[in-house]
Design an enzyme around this catalytic site. Sequence first.
Site, PDB file in Angstrom:
ATOM      1  N   HIS A  87       1.032  -1.266   0.011  1.00 28.17           N
ATOM      2  CA  HIS A  87      -0.043  -0.059  -0.042  1.00 28.17           C
ATOM      3  C   HIS A  87       0.801   1.264   0.078  1.00 28.17           C
ATOM      4  O   HIS A  87       0.505   2.128  -0.607  1.00 28.17           O
ATOM      5  CB  HIS A  87      -0.929  -0.065   1.157  1.00 28.17           C
ATOM      6  CG  HIS A  87      -2.136  -1.136   0.933  1.00 28.17           C
ATOM      7  ND1 HIS A  87      -2.350  -1.989   1.760  1.00 28.17           N
ATOM      8  CD2 HIS A  87      -2.781  -1.343   0.152  1.00 28.17           C
ATOM      9  CE1 HIS A  87      -3.226  -2.819   1.637  1.00 28.17           C
ATOM     10  NE2 HIS A  87      -3.603  -2.341   0.329  1.00 28.17           N
TER      11      HIS A  87
ATOM     12  N   ASP B 134     -10.198  -2.986  -0.004  1.00 27.17           N
ATOM     13  CA  ASP B 134      -9.915  -2.981   1.573  1.00 27.17           C
ATOM     14  C   ASP B 134      -9.477  -1.476   1.930  1.00 27.17           C
ATOM     15  O   ASP B 134      -9.394  -1.616   3.229  1.00 27.17           O
ATOM     16  CB  ASP B 134      -8.778  -4.042   1.548  1.00 27.17           C
ATOM     17  CG  ASP B 134      -7.553  -3.854   0.732  1.00 27.17           C
ATOM     18  OD1 ASP B 134      -7.101  -2.602   0.704  1.00 27.17           O
ATOM     19  OD2 ASP B 134      -7.613  -4.584  -0.476  1.00 27.17           O
TER      20      ASP B 134
ATOM     21  N   ASP C 129     -14.992   0.874  -6.570  1.00 27.30           N
ATOM     22  CA  ASP C 129     -14.651  -0.620  -6.520  1.00 27.30           C
ATOM     23  C   ASP C 129     -16.040  -1.082  -6.786  1.00 27.30           C
ATOM     24  O   ASP C 129     -17.066  -0.873  -6.514  1.00 27.30           O
ATOM     25  CB  ASP C 129     -14.216  -0.889  -5.280  1.00 27.30           C
ATOM     26  CG  ASP C 129     -13.601  -2.489  -5.143  1.00 27.30           C
ATOM     27  OD1 ASP C 129     -14.372  -3.393  -5.708  1.00 27.30           O
ATOM     28  OD2 ASP C 129     -12.607  -2.689  -4.618  1.00 27.30           O
TER      29      ASP C 129
ATOM     30  N   ASP D 268     -18.451  -0.324 -12.149  1.00 28.01           N
ATOM     31  CA  ASP D 268     -17.096  -0.862 -12.931  1.00 28.01           C
ATOM     32  C   ASP D 268     -16.142   0.109 -13.067  1.00 28.01           C
ATOM     33  O   ASP D 268     -16.674   1.021 -13.748  1.00 28.01           O
ATOM     34  CB  ASP D 268     -17.800  -1.402 -14.244  1.00 28.01           C
ATOM     35  CG  ASP D 268     -16.592  -2.176 -14.983  1.00 28.01           C
ATOM     36  OD1 ASP D 268     -15.414  -1.739 -14.590  1.00 28.01           O
ATOM     37  OD2 ASP D 268     -16.952  -2.917 -15.774  1.00 28.01           O
TER      38      ASP D 268
ATOM     39  N   ASP E 236      -5.558  -0.288  -8.094  1.00 24.97           N
ATOM     40  CA  ASP E 236      -5.373  -1.683  -7.174  1.00 24.97           C
ATOM     41  C   ASP E 236      -6.323  -2.681  -7.323  1.00 24.97           C
ATOM     42  O   ASP E 236      -7.292  -2.843  -6.614  1.00 24.97           O
ATOM     43  CB  ASP E 236      -5.349  -1.089  -5.528  1.00 24.97           C
ATOM     44  CG  ASP E 236      -5.152  -2.209  -4.677  1.00 24.97           C
ATOM     45  OD1 ASP E 236      -4.605  -3.204  -5.168  1.00 24.97           O
ATOM     46  OD2 ASP E 236      -5.544  -2.110  -3.572  1.00 24.97           O
ATOM     47  N   SER E 237      -5.860  -3.450  -8.372  1.00 23.76           N
ATOM     48  CA  SER E 237      -6.855  -4.511  -8.852  1.00 23.76           C
ATOM     49  C   SER E 237      -6.211  -6.003  -8.310  1.00 23.76           C
ATOM     50  O   SER E 237      -5.224  -6.112  -8.232  1.00 23.76           O
ATOM     51  CB  SER E 237      -7.022  -4.453 -10.488  1.00 23.76           C
ATOM     52  OG  SER E 237      -5.824  -5.059 -10.953  1.00 23.76           O
ATOM     53  N   THR E 238      -7.058  -6.869  -8.728  1.00 23.53           N
ATOM     54  CA  THR E 238      -6.943  -8.262  -8.568  1.00 23.53           C
ATOM     55  C   THR E 238      -6.025  -8.733  -9.651  1.00 23.53           C
ATOM     56  O   THR E 238      -5.697  -7.823 -10.727  1.00 23.53           O
ATOM     57  CB  THR E 238      -8.234  -9.145  -8.361  1.00 23.53           C
ATOM     58  OG1 THR E 238      -8.948  -8.820  -9.448  1.00 23.53           O
ATOM     59  CG2 THR E 238      -8.808  -9.024  -7.128  1.00 23.53           C
ATOM     60  N   ASP E 239      -5.615 -10.025  -9.673  1.00 17.65           N
ATOM     61  CA  ASP E 239      -4.942 -10.289 -10.879  1.00 17.65           C
ATOM     62  C   ASP E 239      -5.503 -10.206 -12.267  1.00 17.65           C
ATOM     63  O   ASP E 239      -6.877 -10.352 -12.064  1.00 17.65           O
ATOM     64  CB  ASP E 239      -4.391 -11.763 -10.591  1.00 17.65           C
ATOM     65  CG  ASP E 239      -3.574 -11.967  -9.492  1.00 17.65           C
ATOM     66  OD1 ASP E 239      -2.849 -11.099  -9.276  1.00 17.65           O
ATOM     67  OD2 ASP E 239      -3.670 -13.122  -8.863  1.00 17.65           O
TER      68      ASP E 239
END
Length: 280
Positions: A64, A88, A108, A139, A157-160
């Site tokens: 972060h 998060d 998010d 989105d 800050d995304s997921t894979d």
Amino acid sequence: MTDVFFMERDPYAPIRHCYPVSKVLYHGKSPYQEIMVVESPHFGKVLILDGVAQCDERFEFIYHEFMAHVPLYAHPNPQDVLIIGGGDGGVLREVLKHPEVKRAVLVDIDKEVIEVSKKFLPTMACSFDDPRAIVINEDGYKYIQDYEGEFDVIIVDSTDPVGFAHVLTTEEFFKYVYRALKEDGIYVGQTESIHYHVEIVRRVQKALRKVFPIVDLYTAVIPGYAGYWWTMSIASKKYPVREPSREVTVSTKLYSADMHRYAFLPESFYQRILNGDYSF
Ligand code: AG3
């Protein structure tokens, strides 16, 4: 020590992390993904989305801090910041440490990640009540298309890059990012690890280079992510990014002016990654 383990399902890594679990605090399914929070003796609480650990209480500060402070300190006066993903709240917490920031919009897609984080991860999700924070559940790929010259810094800050997060690493998306930034804006996104995911790093870097005049790559070692040597791709319209442009005053555990410089790869190694001649 417990006999119960959680085995991670990282879509691209050739190994599987296995976390000892002392307690499952939450397990549910949102319209977008499977959400889990477990307590693990060494790491503290771990947020897991679709089987992939996103952050743990012990080491989340590394990811972060570098996601937020490298672009925010490369920029001389970041006032309007957009975070895509980051439900998060970890990046938001770091962004709002900068008194220059007047508005941090967090978009998010998954409201439930924010709710679960507020309940179980209060050390990360601690800034949603800041009057400068604006939370939008939409989105990010769609949201960004409505803006032009709006933001100083955009952090993804995304997921894979699988499923709905994949579009956030495409040239089409970076064109929208470019347009949504002010004329001196800066973009950063997490782009996986050097050794397990070098093709993804190269693909994203190439796409960014088609859109932005200044593109670079920096890294941080993240103990909880398979591959560990994690990359962050940064793109800038005007300012050089390898140096902080102002005095570092926010309180951090690891980020500092010299760590900012150190995070960037030496030019020869960076070129090898870009050219595809770092192979093993
Ligand atoms: N988002 C990026 C996590 C990527 C982890 N991937 C993996 N281990 N394969 C982290 C969200 C933290 N705010």
